[in-house]
Design a protein around this motif. Structure first.
Motif, mmCIF file in Angstrom:
data_model
loop_
_atom_site.group_PDB
_atom_site.id
_atom_site.type_symbol
_atom_site.label_atom_id
_atom_site.label_comp_id
_atom_site.label_asym_id
_atom_site.label_seq_id
_atom_site.Cartn_x
_atom_site.Cartn_y
_atom_site.Cartn_z
ATOM 1 N N LEU A 18 0.790 -1.214 0.000
ATOM 2 C CA LEU A 18 -0.040 -0.233 -0.184
ATOM 3 C C LEU A 18 0.827 1.132 0.026
ATOM 4 O O LEU A 18 2.065 1.148 0.562
ATOM 5 C CB LEU A 18 -0.829 0.012 1.106
ATOM 6 C CG LEU A 18 -1.619 -1.116 1.654
ATOM 7 C CD1 LEU A 18 -2.399 -1.021 2.684
ATOM 8 C CD2 LEU A 18 -2.800 -1.265 0.442
ATOM 9 N N GLY A 19 0.238 2.408 -0.559
ATOM 10 C CA GLY A 19 0.951 3.631 -0.427
ATOM 11 C C GLY A 19 0.324 4.503 0.702
ATOM 12 O O GLY A 19 -0.729 3.906 1.151
ATOM 13 N N THR A 20 0.880 5.735 0.852
ATOM 14 C CA THR A 20 0.249 6.626 1.632
ATOM 15 C C THR A 20 0.610 7.952 1.368
ATOM 16 O O THR A 20 1.481 8.270 1.093
ATOM 17 C CB THR A 20 0.717 6.150 3.325
ATOM 18 O OG1 THR A 20 0.183 7.164 4.166
ATOM 19 C CG2 THR A 20 2.121 6.365 3.461
ATOM 20 N N PRO A 21 -0.395 8.990 1.734
ATOM 21 C CA PRO A 21 -0.004 10.481 1.484
ATOM 22 C C PRO A 21 0.867 10.950 2.430
ATOM 23 O O PRO A 21 1.404 12.129 2.362
ATOM 24 C CB PRO A 21 -1.382 11.122 1.349
ATOM 25 C CG PRO A 21 -2.396 10.224 2.100
ATOM 26 C CD PRO A 21 -1.740 8.717 1.786
ATOM 27 N N GLY A 22 0.827 10.184 3.654
ATOM 28 C CA GLY A 22 1.748 10.613 4.754
ATOM 29 C C GLY A 22 1.462 10.083 6.025
ATOM 30 O O GLY A 22 0.569 9.328 6.246
ATOM 31 N N LEU A 23 2.753 10.144 6.809
ATOM 32 C CA LEU A 23 2.576 9.443 8.294
ATOM 33 C C LEU A 23 2.684 10.516 9.182
ATOM 34 O O LEU A 23 3.493 11.218 9.435
ATOM 35 C CB LEU A 23 3.940 8.634 8.227
ATOM 36 C CG LEU A 23 4.057 8.127 9.632
ATOM 37 C CD1 LEU A 23 3.191 6.995 10.127
ATOM 38 C CD2 LEU A 23 5.512 7.300 9.559
ATOM 39 N N ASN A 24 1.742 10.392 10.242
ATOM 40 C CA ASN A 24 1.656 11.214 11.409
ATOM 41 C C ASN A 24 1.947 10.307 12.502
ATOM 42 O O ASN A 24 1.349 9.224 12.637
ATOM 43 C CB ASN A 24 0.189 11.671 11.513
ATOM 44 C CG ASN A 24 0.041 12.748 12.591
ATOM 45 O OD1 ASN A 24 0.326 12.211 13.837
ATOM 46 N ND2 ASN A 24 -0.352 13.921 12.669
ATOM 47 N N LYS B 44 1.692 10.281 15.596
ATOM 48 C CA LYS B 44 0.721 10.115 16.769
ATOM 49 C C LYS B 44 -0.317 9.433 16.166
ATOM 50 O O LYS B 44 -1.021 8.358 16.852
ATOM 51 C CB LYS B 44 0.223 11.439 17.109
ATOM 52 C CG LYS B 44 -0.687 11.277 18.150
ATOM 53 C CD LYS B 44 -1.198 12.851 18.559
ATOM 54 C CE LYS B 44 -2.237 12.936 19.853
ATOM 55 N NZ LYS B 44 -2.559 14.289 20.231
ATOM 56 N N TYR B 45 -0.878 9.437 14.923
ATOM 57 C CA TYR B 45 -2.385 8.780 14.532
ATOM 58 C C TYR B 45 -2.013 7.614 13.420
ATOM 59 O O TYR B 45 -2.927 6.797 13.751
ATOM 60 C CB TYR B 45 -2.964 9.821 13.818
ATOM 61 C CG TYR B 45 -3.462 10.991 14.655
ATOM 62 C CD1 TYR B 45 -4.194 11.051 15.941
ATOM 63 C CD2 TYR B 45 -2.930 12.402 14.609
ATOM 64 C CE1 TYR B 45 -4.920 11.766 16.735
ATOM 65 C CE2 TYR B 45 -3.301 13.353 15.427
ATOM 66 C CZ TYR B 45 -4.133 12.938 16.500
ATOM 67 O OH TYR B 45 -4.436 14.110 17.321
ATOM 68 N N GLY B 46 -1.124 7.786 12.649
ATOM 69 C CA GLY B 46 -0.709 6.477 11.762
ATOM 70 C C GLY B 46 -0.829 6.987 10.425
ATOM 71 O O GLY B 46 -0.137 8.028 9.942
ATOM 72 N N PHE B 47 -1.060 6.124 9.460
ATOM 73 C CA PHE B 47 -0.788 6.499 7.957
ATOM 74 C C PHE B 47 -2.202 6.921 7.478
ATOM 75 O O PHE B 47 -3.092 6.483 7.626
ATOM 76 C CB PHE B 47 -0.564 5.276 7.191
ATOM 77 C CG PHE B 47 0.672 4.442 7.679
ATOM 78 C CD1 PHE B 47 1.996 4.757 7.494
ATOM 79 C CD2 PHE B 47 0.578 3.589 8.864
ATOM 80 C CE1 PHE B 47 3.050 4.171 7.663
ATOM 81 C CE2 PHE B 47 1.875 2.845 9.124
ATOM 82 C CZ PHE B 47 2.877 3.129 8.784
ATOM 83 N N LYS C 223 7.274 11.315 3.407
ATOM 84 C CA LYS C 223 6.040 11.373 3.770
ATOM 85 C C LYS C 223 5.838 11.421 5.353
ATOM 86 O O LYS C 223 4.714 11.514 5.794
ATOM 87 C CB LYS C 223 5.511 10.146 3.334
ATOM 88 C CG LYS C 223 5.474 9.609 1.910
ATOM 89 C CD LYS C 223 4.616 10.671 1.081
ATOM 90 C CE LYS C 223 4.324 10.287 -0.277
ATOM 91 N NZ LYS C 223 3.921 8.913 -0.664
ATOM 92 N N VAL C 224 7.054 11.541 6.037
ATOM 93 C CA VAL C 224 6.828 11.548 7.392
ATOM 94 C C VAL C 224 6.573 13.244 7.690
ATOM 95 O O VAL C 224 7.546 13.955 7.814
ATOM 96 C CB VAL C 224 7.930 11.295 8.340
ATOM 97 C CG1 VAL C 224 7.967 11.320 9.732
ATOM 98 C CG2 VAL C 224 8.337 9.776 7.956
ATOM 99 N N ASN C 225 5.459 13.761 7.765
ATOM 100 C CA ASN C 225 5.194 15.003 7.809
ATOM 101 C C ASN C 225 4.346 15.393 9.072
ATOM 102 O O ASN C 225 4.141 16.799 9.309
ATOM 103 C CB ASN C 225 4.379 15.421 6.278
ATOM 104 C CG ASN C 225 3.290 14.689 6.048
ATOM 105 O OD1 ASN C 225 2.645 14.435 7.099
ATOM 106 N ND2 ASN C 225 3.020 14.324 4.656
ATOM 107 N N ASN C 226 3.615 14.303 9.628
ATOM 108 C CA ASN C 226 2.739 14.843 10.854
ATOM 109 C C ASN C 226 1.779 15.830 10.534
ATOM 110 O O ASN C 226 1.072 16.429 11.343
ATOM 111 C CB ASN C 226 3.552 15.390 11.858
ATOM 112 C CG ASN C 226 4.532 14.508 12.869
ATOM 113 O OD1 ASN C 226 3.911 13.195 12.813
ATOM 114 N ND2 ASN C 226 5.558 14.597 13.031
#
Length: 246
Positions: A166-172, A174-177, A206-209
């Motif tokens: 899977l892809g993701t637009p970002g990783l927070n 605290k909350y996840g993908f 993508k690690v942008n919170n």
């Protein structure tokens, strides 16, 4: 391009349209004047279109080309690592998204059963591999170039995957993908329940919170395949959640 502008561009590309109020929520420590300068720069460099009260993405074909060009070397590196996770005779799910497209180019075994919801994943699939490929039927979302709708969920109920990518637009942290759309979030959740292992393909940018409407929790993911440049805080967070980092 600085990191904040890259994050803004990712938001607009994924959502299609972003209101200025959303940007203020995502970047509470950044002044409105600076955010407006960011939009002006991204518009002037033809990476998005400024509108009254926010910004819109270009038509989807241009969006995909743009996403593919961002961190292109990192995406190739990630896709090469991810391909090594696939074994002969596996049932594999490869999602939509530019990094997943790079993986689809690198399918090498001839005995795989590959499934996808991504139109660009299909178009770039390594047909010479001899593996079977099935596009899950549904409504075409031209903003994300993927199949959506209840029929995709119904099809997933009848399938099992040895591994899903899977892809993701970002990783927070605290909350996840991040997941931007409700139907996409539901499809991702279903894929996870139908898979033995789930891998997120994600470059370190993508690690942008940044805040997003929906998230896939860290506990639902087994592997993160990245470019070797994840921040230490992110690596520690993922490892504490029991996620393998490649």
């Amino acid at each position: 391009m600085n990191e904040r502008r890259r994050m803004i561009l990712t938001m607009v590309t994924q959502q299609g349209e972003v209101h200025f109020s959303q940007l203020k929520e995502c970047f509470p420590d950044v002044s409105e004047a600076t955010l407006r300068k960011d939009l002006k720069y991204l518009d002037a460099t033809k990476q998005l279109v400024r509108i009254h009260g926010g910004a819109k993405s270009f038509p989807q074909v241009m969006d995909f080309d743009l996403r593919s060009a961002l961190c292109s070397e990192e995406k190739v590196q990630i896709a090469t690592k991810a391909a090594a996770l696939i074994h002969p005779r596996d049932s594999v799910f490869i999602s939509a998204g530019s990094t997943c497209v790079e993986l689809s180019k690198r399918i090498s075994y001839s005995s795989l059963s590959v499934f996808t919801d991504g139109l660009n994943t299909v178009m770039n699939f390594n047909r010479s591999s001899g593996s079977s490929l099935e596009l899950l039927g549904g409504e075409v979302d031209f903003n994300t170039m993927r199949m959506n709708g209840p029929s995709v969920l119904e099809a997933l109920d009848r399938l099992h995957f040895n591994i899903a990518f899977l892809g993701t637009p970002g990783l927070n942290l605290k909350y996840g993908f991040a997941d931007m759309y409700s139907i996409t979030s539901a499809i991702v959740a279903k894929i996870i329940t139908r898979s033995d292992r789930v891998a997120i393909l994600m470059d370190s940018s993508k690690v942008n919170n940044a805040q997003a409407p929906r998230y896939t929790p860290l506990k639902d993911i087994d592997i993160v395949v990245s470019d070797g440049a994840l921040p230490e805080e992110a690596k520690q967070c993922l490892e504490e959640a029991g996620i393998q980092i490649l």
